[in-house]
Design a protein around this motif. Sequence first.
Motif, PDB file in Angstrom:
ATOM      1  N   PRO A   1       0.799  -1.151   0.073  1.00  0.00           N
ATOM      2  CA  PRO A   1      -0.064  -0.097  -0.068  1.00  0.00           C
ATOM      3  C   PRO A   1       0.897   1.110   0.124  1.00  0.00           C
ATOM      4  O   PRO A   1       0.541   2.234  -0.790  1.00  0.00           O
TER       5      PRO A   1
ATOM      6  N   MET B   1      -3.047   1.248   6.850  1.00  0.00           N
ATOM      7  CA  MET B   1      -2.904   0.717   5.436  1.00  0.00           C
ATOM      8  C   MET B   1      -4.465   0.278   4.778  1.00  0.00           C
ATOM      9  O   MET B   1      -4.739   0.609   3.822  1.00  0.00           O
ATOM     10  N   GLU B   2      -5.213  -0.314   5.459  1.00  0.00           N
ATOM     11  CA  GLU B   2      -6.615  -0.792   4.940  1.00  0.00           C
ATOM     12  C   GLU B   2      -7.572   0.148   4.943  1.00  0.00           C
ATOM     13  O   GLU B   2      -8.379   0.240   4.070  1.00  0.00           O
TER      14      GLU B   2
ATOM     15  N   PRO C   1      -6.379   4.342   1.885  1.00  0.00           N
ATOM     16  CA  PRO C   1      -7.073   4.347   0.732  1.00  0.00           C
ATOM     17  C   PRO C   1      -7.555   5.647   0.284  1.00  0.00           C
ATOM     18  O   PRO C   1      -7.725   5.949  -0.647  1.00  0.00           O
TER      19      PRO C   1
END
Length: 595
Positions: A489, A566-567, A571
Amino acid sequence: MASYSPPLRDMRFVYHELMGCDALTDLPGYEEFTPDLIDPILEEAGKLCADILAPLNRSGDEEGCRLENGVVYTPAGFREAYKLFREGGWTAISCDPDYGGQGLPAAVNVLVEEMICSANLSFGMYPGLSHGAYRALAAHGSEELKRVYLPRLVDGTWTGTMCLTEPHCGTDLGLLRTKAVPQEDGSHRITGTKIFISAGEHDLAENIVHLVLARLPDAPKGSGGISLFLVPKLLPDAEGDPGPRNAVQCASLEHKMGIKASSTCVLNFDEATGWLIGAPHKGLSAMFTMMNAARLAVGVQGLGLAEAAYQGSVAYARERLQGRALSSAKAHDQPADPIIVHPDIRRMLLLQRATVEGCRAMAVWVAKGLDEQERHPDPAVRAESEDFVALMTPVVKALFTDLGFESANLGMQVLGGHGYIREHGMEQHVRDTRIAQIYEGTNGVQALDLVGRKLGAHGGRYLRQFFHPVSAYVERHAGNASMAPFVGPLGKAFGRLQQATAQVAQKGLADPDEAGAAATDYLRLFGLTAMAYLWARMAETAMERAEAGDPDGFYAAKIATARFFMERMLPQSGALFSQVMAGGASMMEFDEAAF
């Protein structure tokens, strides 16, 4: 009633393990600052903040400051707390030992500042402004001015201010009208009105040292005609002790949304006696020494209040019983489950946690750069560190304060109706942190600074101090399966940032409005990418340390928070990238008459 617990374990992780700040002992003047000295200092600062400053936060907000016959009185308990603060040497920790300071690294000072801001931001404004005045005077003042004023600013018996804003000019300082008329004895007579002056008048110290921007009679128009002057509230006598009152008066106090225990003043200068700091007409560059330090400090205010909001949210979420977990009941001995079991509550808590820990890592990263900029024996390293700090200053100020406000609002949402009332202190965090997005240059101005001054400076030299290490890190870990959830990411976000940078640079050269239209989204994209780099490094460090044991689960929680970032947070970089690449036509071509 809100309480505060210093996050010392995470601070030690960032300082010692992640950033390797123990190596600062290799720098001249820092030899003695080993972990055996640093850790007790942080612990004592934490005790002061938790036991003395935090209990005054709500009462100070409710009482506020009052102005009587030209004198500003701070809320009950503030004078006694400041006396303890000063006598404990906390005003001096990062100041030059030549003037009575303790000379600690900026990387330590930033952690102490965070704790002060978490515990009582209004109180922290008074020593915070003084430290900015100290830095400006130390960098640009004459030896005579430094000899008289710096020791007293360092020991806290005198405090400082920065007097820039006037009723008709804020960001555009080229419009200021305050006058400075030279006198035969080398002093100047300063006349004008300044507004929004934090700590401009109060009862905490023996004297107040105002740093004032004004125009000399022969000054050219615009910002190139501004000079900087030192104007004390009380004129020092031959021994340097406070003497007669100078012609500066507090005309009124601002009635504010937050930080109510910080005196925000309208100051009238009526032929007040002042002395030039630095060269004539070069006041803005001298003041930027203070402003850049203040911008980093304001960023830390956002971090501090985000931490306070997170602590309050977690405590409430553990105790508040409402409903049952969606999967099955968890607290079978209770009529309902604590709200921490609910997915949306956990989402908000983790947003706060990832914000706080990411910002803390960035704050120490930049502060370490300040230490290397000022102390490293290699001129090349000093220059690279100076470039890095210059690049990151607007990012820290804007990103931290935006995220700090978002974190406080998340805290209010976690607490629900109880967040909207005073009892738990969350609504005060929301009100207090909101100003941080405005003062010391609004966050829109920080974004313009980043894209307008920093990106293209010296052929993109500043950017190399960020882009090169991130690129090298991604490349180095490309084949590491254990790091893939973090480096993958990061690599995608970094690629977006590189493309966005090229877009802003190319379009901005042809049309400055294009750069301005992209600036705020670009800064957030830059900031999130920087946080992703640090979160990847934190995950890597935590995995390495956990191999030797993790009895309290600290490293496991760090890795889990990195995964959440990161998740669930990074984004956003995709949407921000799309916004930057869309250009400014939709806003700049909109008919002004239609607004």
